[in-house]
Every structure is written in C-alpha cells, then in structure tokens.
Design an enzyme around this catalytic site. Structure first.
Site, PDB file in Angstrom:
ATOM      1  N   LYS A  16       0.814  -1.218   0.000  1.00 28.06           N
ATOM      2  CA  LYS A  16       0.000   0.000   0.000  1.00 28.06           C
ATOM      3  C   LYS A  16       0.851   1.274   0.000  1.00 28.06           C
ATOM      4  CE  LYS A  16      -4.119  -1.928   0.173  1.00 28.06           C
ATOM      5  NZ  LYS A  16      -3.847  -3.355   0.131  1.00 28.06           N
TER       6      LYS A  16
HETATM    7  C1  LIG Z   1      -9.972  -2.878  -2.044  1.00 23.50           C
HETATM    8  C2  LIG Z   1      -9.438  -3.571  -0.812  1.00 23.50           C
HETATM    9  N1  LIG Z   1     -10.299  -3.838   0.185  1.00 23.50           N
HETATM   10  C3  LIG Z   1      -9.902  -4.423   1.315  1.00 23.50           C
HETATM   11  C4  LIG Z   1      -8.595  -4.799   1.509  1.00 23.50           C
HETATM   12  C5  LIG Z   1      -8.228  -5.515   2.765  1.00 23.50           C
HETATM   13  O1  LIG Z   1      -7.163  -4.976   3.436  1.00 23.50           O
HETATM   14  P1  LIG Z   1      -6.228  -5.918   4.352  1.00 23.50           P
HETATM   15  O2  LIG Z   1      -5.474  -6.813   3.439  1.00 23.50           O
HETATM   16  O3  LIG Z   1      -5.348  -4.919   5.058  1.00 23.50           O
HETATM   17  O4  LIG Z   1      -7.119  -6.643   5.285  1.00 23.50           O
HETATM   18  C6  LIG Z   1      -7.652  -4.524   0.509  1.00 23.50           C
HETATM   19  C7  LIG Z   1      -6.231  -4.834   0.677  1.00 23.50           C
HETATM   20  O5  LIG Z   1      -5.598  -5.687   0.273  1.00 23.50           O
HETATM   21  C8  LIG Z   1      -8.091  -3.926  -0.691  1.00 23.50           C
HETATM   22  O6  LIG Z   1      -7.235  -3.708  -1.701  1.00 23.50           O
END
Ligand SMILES: Cc1ncc(COP(=O)(O)O)c(C=O)c1O
Length: 372
Positions: free
Chosen positions: A182
């Site tokens: 990110k």
């Molecule tokens: C669009 C989207 N939603 C939700 C997530 C979930 O985030 P995390 O992987 O930090 O739980 C991500 C990340 O990978 C994402 O790209």
C-alpha cells in the site's frame, strides 16, 4: 533460464526513520495500547481531514467494524462492487448480511451509481463503494441515493475528490489498509476514519473485545474482537506518514513514465491504461493495472513476462465469479458484463516508488515483445 534482476511487483519504502521508530518502541517497553496508537490516529485523521480515526489490525477488520458502526446486520443487503479485493464483500458476510453486486463504470472501474441505484431494495442497509486502485468513487452520486455509506478506501490513501476533500474526509466511515504493497505500510494494519464521535467510540470498543475506553479490563459491555494494532506497527505508520507526500509523488512519477512508455501499445494494440484523472478527481496511485487487448492469452502473457524478468499478476478477479461466491449465491458469468470484461483482461505491472525510468522502459519493452 536463470533470471537476473527480476523486477518485483511491489516494494515498500522503509528507511532509517522506520528503524529508529521501531527501536524507540522496543526500548520503551510499551508494545501495545500505548501512546503511538493515539499519535498515529491523530496524525492520520489530520492527513485525510477526518475528525476521528481508529487504528485497527487490517483493512478488513476496519471495514468490518465500519459496517457494524453503520448498523449493518443479519438479513440486510449491502450494495457493492464486484471488481474489488474479496475482503470488501467478505466483511458483509461476517455480519450475516448479503453483498448485492452492481456493475462498474467502464472508465473509472468504480461502482456505477446508476447500477447501484437499480440494485437497491427495501432490504438495502448501506452502500459499500470501493475506491478501486486509488481512484475516487463517485460519492456525490452515491450520496444522492440517501443510504448510509461505508467506504473501502484501502487502496486510496492520497486520493482527492473533485471538490478538494481527501478520500476519507466526507464523514462516512472509511477503512484504509496498510498491507505491504500500500501507499503507506505497517506490514499489516488499517485505519477507520469517520465524522461521527459515536462511530469512533463504538469502533474503539469493538476492536478491543467490547471494552469501553473508560472501563476496567474486568468488564466489557458489548461483543467485540481483537482488532488492535500494536504500537510497533503504529510507530512505523507514523514514520511513513512523515514521508507519505514524497512516496505519493514518486508513485505518480512512475505512473507518468508508464503512460509515456506504453502509449504506442495503447494506440496500436488496444492495451487499456488506467484512466487519467477526470472532472477534478485525483487518484492516489496504488497499482498500475492495464487491460490486455481482447483475445490475448493472459496466462501466457504473464509467463512470457516472467521469462523476461518482469513480475505481473491477474488483478483483480471478479468477486461474484469466485468459487465460494458462485457456490453460495449461484452467480454466473454475464451478470456484470463491464466488471467481468475488465477483470478477465487485467494485469498488474511492477509498481512502487523506487521503480526507475529504466525499469519502466524494460517492462514496457517486455510487454511489447510479448504482445506484438
Ligand atoms: C480494495 C481492498 N479492500 C480491502 C482490503 C483488505 O485490506 P487488508 O489486506 O489490510 O485486510 C484490501 C487490501 O488488500 C483492498 O485492496
């Protein structure tokens, strides 16, 4: 064949400031529920222009708590995009609610407000737009539908809406993610921002097993989770925030290089590039995803790029066509033609702040060799 100098898909920018920040936490002896959590929350809230922020263990846990704060529960429907990372639909299921997909805009690849409006029923409890690949979703049009909104801003740190509000600053609960690819990373982690003090109070409690901030640890007045973010992670996040602007500028520079390097393939071979900023909205660059010309064998393209030392991956598959969603809800191809067409042709190319112009040229030349 031995691959020398393979260009990876992503690489975080971590330096002396992050190392020092971690050392400071380790030496302080307070590794969790300490001062870095509040400091990170306050700096992050100021950054996106939101009154409140709560640090959480991931983007997914943040979205889950944001949905709960918006009142989503058993039997409700939540209208959302099928072109997203699977977490944005999964969190709806955590609450025994149903994700109702609506097709996406062919240009921005975000939830199409008209399709969303058509998917609303009397069971719809909320809309869950995703700022996909860092491009701001059309929130003014979605807000006009008059339903609670929970924003998936996991990919959109640094994005700005046309009227100048940063993504996350419009008052709805919005979740950001800090996974290693990110714009800002804490390894794993997330942040929920909101304009509501009530939401903040509930989210802070539910991330900590349902304990209110002014309660002793022996009593908890609601059901909660362990969705806390450690002080080590928050310290890394604070250090990352200090140079976020530079990292965002560097990402935008890499995107510009790609646009120039791939202009020929776009014009002559029908390669589709990410949409440029339009109508005043500004993307917070997260990934560089292109759609291969129709009829291209994507798997073969990815294999051929790999042989030329370039990593790439299909990104993102349509959620409703994943086997779990097909089995559970009976989804079939053809339901969301725009999302399906975009999803089956998309590949992510290497993209990170330190990617050099020469590396971008190498990726573009490799793609040209494979596609021509
Ligand atoms: C669009 C989207 N939603 C939700 C997530 C979930 O985030 P995390 O992987 O930090 O739980 C991500 C990340 O990978 C994402 O790209």
């Amino acid at each position: 064949m031995t691959i020398i100098d393979e260009i990876p898909l992503a690489r975080p920018v971590l330096g002396a400031a992050e190392e020092q920040a971690v050392l400071d936490v380790l030496r302080s002896g307070q590794l969790s529920l300490g001062p870095r959590v509040t400091a990170f929350e306050q700096s992050f809230a100021a950054r996106v222009g939101a009154p409140h922020a709560s640090a959480v263990s991931s983007g997914t846990s943040g979205l889950h708590l944001a949905l709960r704060a918006a009142g989503v529960g058993d039997g409700d429907e939540v209208v959302t995009s099928p072109f997203s990372f699977v977490a944005s639909a999964n969190v709806v299921l955590y609450e025994r609610a149903r994700p109702v997909f609506a097709d996406i805009d062919p240009v921005t690849h975000n939830l199409d407000p008209q399709a969303a409006a058509a998917a609303v029923t009397n069971r719809t409890r909320a809309l869950l737009p995703v700022h996909i690949f860092g491009y701001p979703a059309d929130l003014p049009a979605l807000e006009a539908l008059g339903l609670p909104i929970v924003e998936d801003a996991c990919e959109a740190l640094g994005a700005v809406h046309a009227e100048g509000t940063p993504v996350g600053g419009r008052g709805h609960p919005a979740a950001f993610g800090f996974y290693a690819n990110k714009q800002l990373t804490t390894g794993e982690g997330g942040m929920v921002v909101t304009g509501s003090a009530e939401h903040k109070e509930r989210i802070d409690s539910e991330r900590n097993q349902g304990r209110a901030p002014d309660m002793g640890w022996l009593d908890h007045d609601r059901l909660g989770f362990n969705y806390r973010l450690s002080d080590v992670a928050c310290a890394i996040g604070l250090a990352q925030l200090e140079h976020l602007d530079e990292m965002l500028v560097a990402r935008a520079r890499v995107a510009d290089c790609y646009r120039a390097a791939l202009a020929g393939l776009e014009a002559e071979r029908g390669l589709a590039l990410p949409c440029p900023d339009g109508g005043g909205d500004r993307r917070g660059w997260f990934v560089f995803v292109v759609q291969l010309p129709r009829g291209t064998d994507r798997d073969a393209t990815i294999r051929a790029l790999r042989e030329l030392g370039v990593q790439s991956k299909p990104y993102l598959p349509a959620i409703h066509l994943m086997s779990f969603y097909r089995d559970r809800f009976g989804h079939r191809p053809g339901e969301f033609p725009v999302a399906e067409d975009v999803a089956e042709r998309s590949i992510a190319l290497p993209f990170f702040p330190a990617l050099s112009e020469a590396q971008v040229t190498r990726v573009a030349e490799a793609l040209e060799r494979v596609l021509l």
